[in-house]
Design a protein around this motif. Sequence first.
Motif, PDB file in Angstrom:
ATOM      1  N   GLU A 171      25.137  38.024  22.918  1.00  0.00           N
ATOM      2  CA  GLU A 171      25.579  39.330  22.435  1.00  0.00           C
ATOM      3  C   GLU A 171      26.741  39.858  23.271  1.00  0.00           C
ATOM      4  N   ILE A 172      26.604  39.785  24.579  1.00  0.00           N
ATOM      5  CA  ILE A 172      27.636  40.314  25.469  1.00  0.00           C
ATOM      6  C   ILE A 172      28.928  39.505  25.353  1.00  0.00           C
ATOM      7  N   VAL A 173      28.809  38.186  25.410  1.00  0.00           N
ATOM      8  CA  VAL A 173      29.990  37.311  25.368  1.00  0.00           C
ATOM      9  C   VAL A 173      30.679  37.404  24.006  1.00  0.00           C
ATOM     10  N   THR A 174      29.912  37.455  22.939  1.00  0.00           N
ATOM     11  CA  THR A 174      30.504  37.575  21.601  1.00  0.00           C
ATOM     12  C   THR A 174      31.302  38.867  21.478  1.00  0.00           C
ATOM     13  N   ASN A 175      30.768  39.953  22.035  1.00  0.00           N
ATOM     14  CA  ASN A 175      31.518  41.217  22.007  1.00  0.00           C
ATOM     15  C   ASN A 175      32.839  41.102  22.757  1.00  0.00           C
ATOM     16  N   ILE A 176      32.835  40.399  23.890  1.00  0.00           N
ATOM     17  CA  ILE A 176      34.083  40.210  24.632  1.00  0.00           C
ATOM     18  C   ILE A 176      35.065  39.393  23.801  1.00  0.00           C
ATOM     19  N   VAL A 177      34.607  38.288  23.247  1.00  0.00           N
ATOM     20  CA  VAL A 177      35.481  37.406  22.461  1.00  0.00           C
ATOM     21  C   VAL A 177      36.092  38.163  21.281  1.00  0.00           C
ATOM     22  N   ARG A 178      35.300  38.973  20.607  1.00  0.00           N
ATOM     23  CA  ARG A 178      35.770  39.657  19.393  1.00  0.00           C
ATOM     24  C   ARG A 178      36.569  40.922  19.656  1.00  0.00           C
ATOM     25  N   CYS A 179      36.244  41.637  20.737  1.00  0.00           N
ATOM     26  CA  CYS A 179      36.764  42.996  20.867  1.00  0.00           C
ATOM     27  C   CYS A 179      37.625  43.287  22.096  1.00  0.00           C
ATOM     28  N   ALA A 180      37.614  42.423  23.097  1.00  0.00           N
ATOM     29  CA  ALA A 180      38.292  42.775  24.352  1.00  0.00           C
ATOM     30  C   ALA A 180      39.812  42.781  24.235  1.00  0.00           C
ATOM     31  N   PHE A 211      35.950  49.160  28.185  1.00  0.00           N
ATOM     32  CA  PHE A 211      34.815  49.413  27.296  1.00  0.00           C
ATOM     33  C   PHE A 211      33.536  49.431  28.119  1.00  0.00           C
ATOM     34  N   ASP A 212      32.841  50.559  28.067  1.00  0.00           N
ATOM     35  CA  ASP A 212      31.574  50.721  28.782  1.00  0.00           C
ATOM     36  C   ASP A 212      30.423  50.581  27.796  1.00  0.00           C
ATOM     37  N   PRO A 213      29.784  49.415  27.762  1.00  0.00           N
ATOM     38  CA  PRO A 213      28.685  49.234  26.814  1.00  0.00           C
ATOM     39  C   PRO A 213      27.474  50.106  27.131  1.00  0.00           C
ATOM     40  N   THR A 214      27.365  50.598  28.361  1.00  0.00           N
ATOM     41  CA  THR A 214      26.229  51.452  28.696  1.00  0.00           C
ATOM     42  C   THR A 214      26.387  52.857  28.116  1.00  0.00           C
ATOM     43  N   ALA A 215      27.597  53.208  27.705  1.00  0.00           N
ATOM     44  CA  ALA A 215      27.846  54.535  27.139  1.00  0.00           C
ATOM     45  C   ALA A 215      27.589  54.573  25.632  1.00  0.00           C
ATOM     46  N   ALA A 216      27.390  53.420  25.030  1.00  0.00           N
ATOM     47  CA  ALA A 216      27.159  53.373  23.581  1.00  0.00           C
ATOM     48  C   ALA A 216      25.826  54.031  23.244  1.00  0.00           C
ATOM     49  N   ARG A 217      25.833  54.852  22.216  1.00  0.00           N
ATOM     50  CA  ARG A 217      24.595  55.517  21.780  1.00  0.00           C
ATOM     51  C   ARG A 217      23.665  54.507  21.136  1.00  0.00           C
ATOM     52  N   ALA A 218      22.409  54.687  21.360  1.00  0.00           N
ATOM     53  CA  ALA A 218      21.400  53.825  20.733  1.00  0.00           C
ATOM     54  C   ALA A 218      21.357  54.119  19.237  1.00  0.00           C
ATOM     55  N   PRO A 219      21.239  53.084  18.423  1.00  0.00           N
ATOM     56  CA  PRO A 219      21.178  53.305  16.978  1.00  0.00           C
ATOM     57  C   PRO A 219      19.843  53.950  16.594  1.00  0.00           C
ATOM     58  N   ASP A 220      19.864  54.682  15.508  1.00  0.00           N
ATOM     59  CA  ASP A 220      18.626  55.275  14.988  1.00  0.00           C
ATOM     60  C   ASP A 220      17.949  54.222  14.125  1.00  0.00           C
ATOM     61  N   ILE A 221      17.018  53.504  14.710  1.00  0.00           N
ATOM     62  CA  ILE A 221      16.382  52.392  13.993  1.00  0.00           C
ATOM     63  C   ILE A 221      15.313  52.872  13.020  1.00  0.00           C
ATOM     64  N   ILE A 249      27.173  51.458  11.257  1.00  0.00           N
ATOM     65  CA  ILE A 249      27.411  50.044  11.552  1.00  0.00           C
ATOM     66  C   ILE A 249      27.589  49.878  13.052  1.00  0.00           C
ATOM     67  N   GLY A 250      26.983  48.841  13.597  1.00  0.00           N
ATOM     68  CA  GLY A 250      27.137  48.512  15.010  1.00  0.00           C
ATOM     69  C   GLY A 250      26.053  49.133  15.878  1.00  0.00           C
ATOM     70  N   GLY A 251      26.002  48.652  17.107  1.00  0.00           N
ATOM     71  CA  GLY A 251      25.084  49.211  18.083  1.00  0.00           C
ATOM     72  C   GLY A 251      23.771  48.475  18.259  1.00  0.00           C
ATOM     73  N   LEU A 252      23.401  47.638  17.297  1.00  0.00           N
ATOM     74  CA  LEU A 252      22.122  46.943  17.419  1.00  0.00           C
ATOM     75  C   LEU A 252      22.139  45.894  18.523  1.00  0.00           C
ATOM     76  N   GLY A 253      23.284  45.265  18.738  1.00  0.00           N
ATOM     77  CA  GLY A 253      23.378  44.249  19.782  1.00  0.00           C
ATOM     78  C   GLY A 253      23.127  44.830  21.163  1.00  0.00           C
ATOM     79  N   VAL A 301      20.188  44.225  23.984  1.00  0.00           N
ATOM     80  CA  VAL A 301      20.472  43.951  25.391  1.00  0.00           C
ATOM     81  C   VAL A 301      19.682  44.905  26.277  1.00  0.00           C
ATOM     82  N   ARG A 302      19.660  46.178  25.924  1.00  0.00           N
ATOM     83  CA  ARG A 302      18.911  47.160  26.720  1.00  0.00           C
ATOM     84  C   ARG A 302      17.414  46.853  26.707  1.00  0.00           C
ATOM     85  N   LYS A 303      16.900  46.477  25.553  1.00  0.00           N
ATOM     86  CA  LYS A 303      15.464  46.194  25.436  1.00  0.00           C
ATOM     87  C   LYS A 303      15.066  44.908  26.156  1.00  0.00           C
ATOM     88  N   MET A 304      15.985  43.951  26.264  1.00  0.00           N
ATOM     89  CA  MET A 304      15.659  42.635  26.809  1.00  0.00           C
ATOM     90  C   MET A 304      16.052  42.464  28.276  1.00  0.00           C
TER      91      MET A 304
END
Length: 156
Positions: free
Chosen positions: A57-66, A101-111, A120-124, A128-131
């Motif tokens: 999840e983390i590496v894919t976000n870097i590859v796609r968005c950094a 990009f600070d991934p810790t600042a992202a709001r948790a999705p309303d599941i 859209i987004g935020g589940l990844g 990460v936070r849960k695991m």
Amino acid sequence: MKPRPWLPSRLNMARIRLRCDRAPETLDSTLDAIEAHLVASGASEPEALQMRLVAEEIVTNIVRCAWPEGVDREFHVELAAETVAAGVHVVLTTIDDGVPFDPTAARAPDIDLELDDRAIGGLGMFLVRKMTDTQHYERTNDENRFRVERLLLRVS
């Protein structure tokens, strides 16, 4: 790319540092190296697979968005696994010079919302936070540094 081991700073700690790029085959070899390193360090296969998912999840976000599309850049993944009395303490750190990009600042999705009503987004990052036990971000020297830690408990 093959992982290049660091010299361990402690006798019971094993570290690797992986140089990665945006090519899809690099993602697979990086994740394979992470999983193999964790198993070799004493993690169970299910726990190693969970940490592989976190890394993916983390590496894919870097590859796609950094960086902008078409820009070829490299980044690093550092993995330390330390054997402790309770199990294996894992520290996974990614380092890239992409856009801040600070991934810790992202709001948790309303599941609890229906799928069609969710943003859209935020589940990844939610996964990460849960695991992982802790997550830390800092921007230093024009680099994003994102670190997650988890204690993989020893099964008696």
